[in-house]
Design a protein around this motif. Structure first.
Motif, PDB file in Angstrom:
ATOM      1  N   VAL A 112       0.830  -1.207   0.000  1.00 54.78           N
ATOM      2  CA  VAL A 112       0.000   0.000   0.000  1.00 54.78           C
ATOM      3  C   VAL A 112       0.866   1.260   0.000  1.00 54.78           C
ATOM      4  O   VAL A 112       0.512   2.271  -0.608  1.00 54.78           O
ATOM      5  CB  VAL A 112      -0.955  -0.008   1.211  1.00 54.78           C
ATOM      6  CG1 VAL A 112      -1.804   1.249   1.238  1.00 54.78           C
ATOM      7  CG2 VAL A 112      -1.834  -1.242   1.191  1.00 54.78           C
ATOM      8  N   TRP A 141      -8.776   3.301  -4.502  1.00 53.30           N
ATOM      9  CA  TRP A 141      -8.210   1.963  -4.293  1.00 53.30           C
ATOM     10  C   TRP A 141      -7.931   1.230  -5.605  1.00 53.30           C
ATOM     11  O   TRP A 141      -6.935   0.516  -5.750  1.00 53.30           O
ATOM     12  CB  TRP A 141      -9.156   1.126  -3.444  1.00 53.30           C
ATOM     13  CG  TRP A 141      -9.152   1.426  -1.977  1.00 53.30           C
ATOM     14  CD1 TRP A 141     -10.109   2.080  -1.268  1.00 53.30           C
ATOM     15  CD2 TRP A 141      -8.133   1.078  -1.029  1.00 53.30           C
ATOM     16  NE1 TRP A 141      -9.759   2.173   0.053  1.00 53.30           N
ATOM     17  CE2 TRP A 141      -8.546   1.556   0.229  1.00 53.30           C
ATOM     18  CE3 TRP A 141      -6.917   0.424  -1.126  1.00 53.30           C
ATOM     19  CZ2 TRP A 141      -7.797   1.395   1.384  1.00 53.30           C
ATOM     20  CZ3 TRP A 141      -6.151   0.252   0.030  1.00 53.30           C
ATOM     21  CH2 TRP A 141      -6.586   0.735   1.262  1.00 53.30           C
ATOM     22  N   MET A 145     -13.625  -3.862  -5.453  1.00 53.03           N
ATOM     23  CA  MET A 145     -13.001  -2.562  -5.165  1.00 53.03           C
ATOM     24  C   MET A 145     -13.862  -1.407  -5.661  1.00 53.03           C
ATOM     25  O   MET A 145     -13.944  -0.354  -5.022  1.00 53.03           O
ATOM     26  CB  MET A 145     -11.612  -2.489  -5.809  1.00 53.03           C
ATOM     27  CG  MET A 145     -10.613  -3.468  -5.229  1.00 53.03           C
ATOM     28  SD  MET A 145      -8.977  -3.275  -5.966  1.00 53.03           S
ATOM     29  CE  MET A 145      -8.209  -2.185  -4.782  1.00 53.03           C
ATOM     30  N   ASP A 156     -14.919   1.579  -3.349  1.00 54.52           N
ATOM     31  CA  ASP A 156     -14.559   2.952  -3.722  1.00 54.52           C
ATOM     32  C   ASP A 156     -15.783   3.852  -3.785  1.00 54.52           C
ATOM     33  O   ASP A 156     -15.780   4.977  -3.266  1.00 54.52           O
ATOM     34  CB  ASP A 156     -13.850   2.955  -5.092  1.00 54.52           C
ATOM     35  CG  ASP A 156     -12.340   2.788  -4.962  1.00 54.52           C
ATOM     36  OD1 ASP A 156     -11.797   3.215  -3.936  1.00 54.52           O
ATOM     37  OD2 ASP A 156     -11.721   2.241  -5.882  1.00 54.52           O
ATOM     38  N   ILE A 178      -2.450  -4.406  -1.794  1.00 54.50           N
ATOM     39  CA  ILE A 178      -3.423  -3.314  -1.950  1.00 54.50           C
ATOM     40  C   ILE A 178      -4.848  -3.860  -1.924  1.00 54.50           C
ATOM     41  O   ILE A 178      -5.744  -3.289  -1.292  1.00 54.50           O
ATOM     42  CB  ILE A 178      -3.154  -2.549  -3.256  1.00 54.50           C
ATOM     43  CG1 ILE A 178      -1.752  -1.938  -3.250  1.00 54.50           C
ATOM     44  CG2 ILE A 178      -4.194  -1.453  -3.462  1.00 54.50           C
ATOM     45  CD1 ILE A 178      -1.340  -1.325  -4.577  1.00 54.50           C
ATOM     46  N   CYS A 234      -7.668  -2.908   0.865  1.00 55.66           N
ATOM     47  CA  CYS A 234      -8.958  -2.371   0.441  1.00 55.66           C
ATOM     48  C   CYS A 234     -10.109  -3.223   0.971  1.00 55.66           C
ATOM     49  O   CYS A 234     -11.107  -2.701   1.479  1.00 55.66           O
ATOM     50  CB  CYS A 234      -9.009  -2.302  -1.080  1.00 55.66           C
ATOM     51  SG  CYS A 234     -10.609  -1.796  -1.743  1.00 55.66           S
ATOM     52  N   SER A 273      -9.965   5.360   2.986  1.00 58.22           N
ATOM     53  CA  SER A 273      -9.367   5.609   1.678  1.00 58.22           C
ATOM     54  C   SER A 273      -7.910   5.174   1.675  1.00 58.22           C
ATOM     55  O   SER A 273      -7.263   5.073   2.723  1.00 58.22           O
ATOM     56  CB  SER A 273      -9.462   7.091   1.321  1.00 58.22           C
ATOM     57  OG  SER A 273      -8.563   7.852   2.112  1.00 58.22           O
ATOM     58  N   ILE A 274      -7.398   4.944   0.472  1.00 59.13           N
ATOM     59  CA  ILE A 274      -6.014   4.497   0.363  1.00 59.13           C
ATOM     60  C   ILE A 274      -5.045   5.584   0.794  1.00 59.13           C
ATOM     61  O   ILE A 274      -3.978   5.295   1.370  1.00 59.13           O
ATOM     62  CB  ILE A 274      -5.708   4.037  -1.088  1.00 59.13           C
ATOM     63  CG1 ILE A 274      -4.324   3.374  -1.161  1.00 59.13           C
ATOM     64  CG2 ILE A 274      -5.831   5.190  -2.078  1.00 59.13           C
ATOM     65  CD1 ILE A 274      -4.044   2.708  -2.491  1.00 59.13           C
TER      66      ILE A 274
END
Length: 737
Positions: free
Chosen positions: A464, A484, A520, A524, A641, A645, A701-702
């Motif tokens: 990440v 993401w 995802m 998102d 990642i 997520c 959030s990423i």
């Protein structure tokens, strides 16, 4: 004159020639209405919702137009229709209209106030027009009524149609008040359902029970279900059944007296038989749903009687039936009149009219409850026998199912009932709960096998923070944030372009990421409540469409790149240079001030900016590795990642259950249940992992995740440096000693 008579006869003959084809058009419109009612009936049986919600046959401009076409025969005052089949087709048209109104009833729950007013008014205009035309025919032909075999049935059908319209209007007024009441009650029960919620520790079982609570709340507060439970809807069902029986008996009587296949002498000719067939089938199919609601209401009323509720309370008119009219009566005029006496006169006049409407509403509701009571008394022996037979086959299963659910959570406490409503039967509650489990099971059949294999490669969440290095200078003064899915789509594009990688590995990665990006995208969209990253999410979607369907990143063919490329480093440089050129050229040519904010950039430029940063990062971090080893490293980064997520799944499922719009709750909770079924194994896999943040909602959030992980990494590094320095000092002191 004879010549003029011949010309008139020829003109009349020419005008009558297309009438059978017009009759075909009427029959086709009737069949479309029949098909829509049949679709709703089939859907109700399939989903075991025996109150039959309206989805296809709803009160709107299209269905009203189709019904207007279907009413061509009752509205036709000029065509001579004296034969048995012709008169029978008119009765079937009136019966179809009454049946359609009964089927329209529940669709009122899907409309807002203005839409409801417009549609009910349009229906009233159509019904009144039909009734006036029929009455004109009866009055003008009163001296010939002795020769009309079906005048009694026509009158019954007209009366039923008018009463059905009154029931529709009464239900519409009730819905306006109950929606507000249900919304308030839902928010109160929402607090109760969420009181014991722990977002950071939502296991599969906890999520299932939570969805079950919200499902019951959403299902029982569904305005369509509330209308289906009302006494006016029950009365409408009885009226629909009566008119169907009237049509049946008159058809049997006419068949016995006449040969109806040879009794059509009107200009509609052979098409009359088609109209009669289509509308008879429509009445038969359309009666199923209203009659079923009536049957369920009888069972509920008998349960209320057995529970000791008095007959007097059963005839109480609850306030929500008249609340909207009381509000209108007490409110001010919607238009301004300067003259005080005129304003007072209009206000009093409106108050008097609404007072009469309130009294009329009381009469309608009380009469409907009386009709229900009479129905219970008349059908009591037959219903008792039928319930006894059903209980023999279902009692054991129902008691076991309900007792097991009651052990898990008291679902009955989350049932949304109006004032004065009796508790829902066990069978109804069981059906609602079983539907939740059925949707979850359906989701389990769609689980992502390839995605699970990819997630197993992730051992930490380092990817990440490592996919984009902070050391890389940006191409814009303001850095573009990620969603993401964008880094995953970009990293996969890069990995699929590498040469010297076995084909089955590339295919497996493509399939795994395809499954992962579907989830995802849901996460998102749910977490980006304000739509700030809408363009970034679109860019990720555009990138992946090109990769998955055409194996291209923008206009660069990844397969061709893989075949012609010498090694991974050269391909990374090509992708980076192309991306950098795209961003620089756009910034050079952009003149709109909106483009100063990178969130407003075109999707192509956003994707290029992501490719530039990620490809440069991979080049910086690349050591002396083979293409296949680098492919595996990127696969692990992608898995990290994805795993980070997907830790938001519990949070997103919870959010989907918290929809405020009353029309969207059931649909949203259904999506949450389906998502839970799809991701059961993923949730179980990720719960074995230790998260680098205290709770997923703190780093939804990423960008937040990357910031928090960086902070924790810095803290750990400082602690390790401090411990190392203290050990060195201790060692120095010891050596000096």
């Amino acid at each position: 004159m004879p010549g003029e008579d011949v010309v008139a006869a020829d003109v009349e003959k020419q005008l009558a020639a297309p009438m059978p084809w017009i009759g075909m058009y009427v029959a086709a419109a009737s069949l479309i209405c029949t098909s829509a009612m049949a679709a709703d009936t089939f859907r109700g049986f399939r989903s075991k919702k025996h109150w039959f919600p309206s989805k296809y046959f709803t009160l709107n401009a299209t269905t009203l137009t189709l019904l207007a076409v279907s009413m061509k025969l009752p509205l036709d005052l000029t065509t001579r229709m004296y034969a048995a089949t012709d008169r029978l087709a008119k009765v079937s048209s009136l019966a179809l209209m009454s049946t359609a109104i009964a089927n329209f009833m529940t669709s009122l729950g899907t409309m807002d106030d203005r839409e409801m007013l417009m549609n009910v008014t349009a229906l009233a205009i159509l019904v009144v027009t039909v009734i006036v035309n029929v009455c004109v025919q009866i009055i003008q032909m009163r001296q010939f009524l002795n020769g009309r075999k079906m005048v009694v049935e026509e009158i019954i059908a007209v009366v039923v149609m008018l009463v059905s319209l009154v029931m529709m209007a009464s239900s519409a007024v009730m819905v306006l008040a109950t929606k507000r009441y249900l919304k308030t009650k839902y928010h109160e029960m929402l607090q109760m359902a969420a009181s014991d919620k722990q977002i950071e520790n939502l296991t599969f079982d906890k999520l299932r029970l939570m969805i079950q609570k919200y499902w019951v709340m959403a299902e029982t507060s569904n305005p369509q279900f509330v209308i289906a439970r009302s006494v006016t809807c029950t009365t409408s069902g009885i009226l629909s059944l009566i008119v169907a029986l009237v049509l049946l008996q008159v058809e049997i009587r006419i068949v016995m007296e006449y040969n109806i296949l040879h009794q059509s002498i009107s200009n509609y000719a052979w098409s009359t038989k088609l109209i009669l067939f289509a509308q008879t089938v429509g009445v038969a199919v359309g009666t199923i749903a209203p009659a079923s609601r009536w049957f369920i209401a009888i069972n509920n009323f008998r349960s209320r009687n057995e529970s000791g509720t008095s007959i007097r309370s059963a005839f109480t008119v609850e306030c929500y039936w008249t609340q909207k009219m009381v509000d209108w009566r007490q409110g001010s005029l919607s238009f301004r009149i300067r003259h005080i006496k005129s304003r007072k006169f209009l206000h009093d006049l409106r108050g008097l009219f609404l007072k009469l409407c309130i009294y009329f509403q009381h009469t309608i509701v009380s009469s409907s409850k009386l009709v229900l009571l009479v129905s219970v008394c008349v059908t009591a022996p037959a219903i008792a026998c039928l319930n006894y037979v059903r209980s023999l086959t279902r009692q054991k299963r129902i008691s076991h199912s309900v007792s097991s659910r009651d052990h898990e959570v008291d679902i009955r406490g989350y049932v949304m009932l109006l004032e004065g409503e009796v508790e829902l039967p066990k069978e109804t509650l069981e059906s609602i709960c079983k539907e939740v489990d059925e949707v979850i099971r359906k989701g389990k059949k769609q689980k992502s096998e390839n995605l699970l294999k990819l997630l197993e490669k992730s051992r930490s969440f380092n990817g990440v923070t490592e996919f984009d290095s902070h050391e890389i200078p940006g191409l814009n003064s303001r850095e573009l944030p990620y969603c993401w899915s964008l880094p995953v789509a970009t990293l996969t594009s890069v990995a699929l372009a590498f040469p010297n990688v076995r084909k089955h590995k590339s295919k497996l990665l493509l399939n795994s990421v395809t499954e992962g990006l579907r989830l995802m995208k849901i996460i998102d969209k749910a977490l980006d409540k304000k739509g700030r990253l809408a363009n970034v999410r679109t860019a990720a979607d555009v990138v992946w469409v090109g990769v998955e369907l055409y194996h291209k990143w923008q206009d660069k063919d990844l397969r061709e790149t893989s075949l012609k490329g010498k090694n991974a480093e050269e391909i990374l440089q090509q992708l980076r240079d192309k991306a950098e050129k795209t961003v620089i050229e756009f910034r050079r040519d952009a003149r709109d001030c909106l483009m100063r904010n990178p969130l407003n950039w075109p999707t192509k430029v956003i994707a290029a900016n992501s490719m530039y940063r990620i490809a440069t990062t991979v080049l910086l971090n690349r050591s002396d590795t083979t293409d296949e080893e680098l492919f595996e490293q990127l696969s692990v980064t992608i898995a990290d990642i994805l795993a980070a997520c997907l830790t938001n799944l519990g949070h997103v499922i919870t959010m989907k259950c918290h929809r405020n719009a009353i029309e969207e709750r059931e649909k949203s909770v259904r999506k949450a249940a389906l998502l839970l079924g799809k991701t059961e194994e993923i949730i179980a896999l990720l719960q074995q992992r230790e998260l680098p943040v205290s709770a997923p909602d703190q780093a939804a959030s990423i960008e937040e995740w990357r910031a928090l992980v960086s902070q924790e990494f810095s803290s750990k590094t400082n602690i390790e440096i401090g411990v190392s320095e203290s050990r060195e000092e201790h060692a120095d002191v010891k050596s000096e000693g």
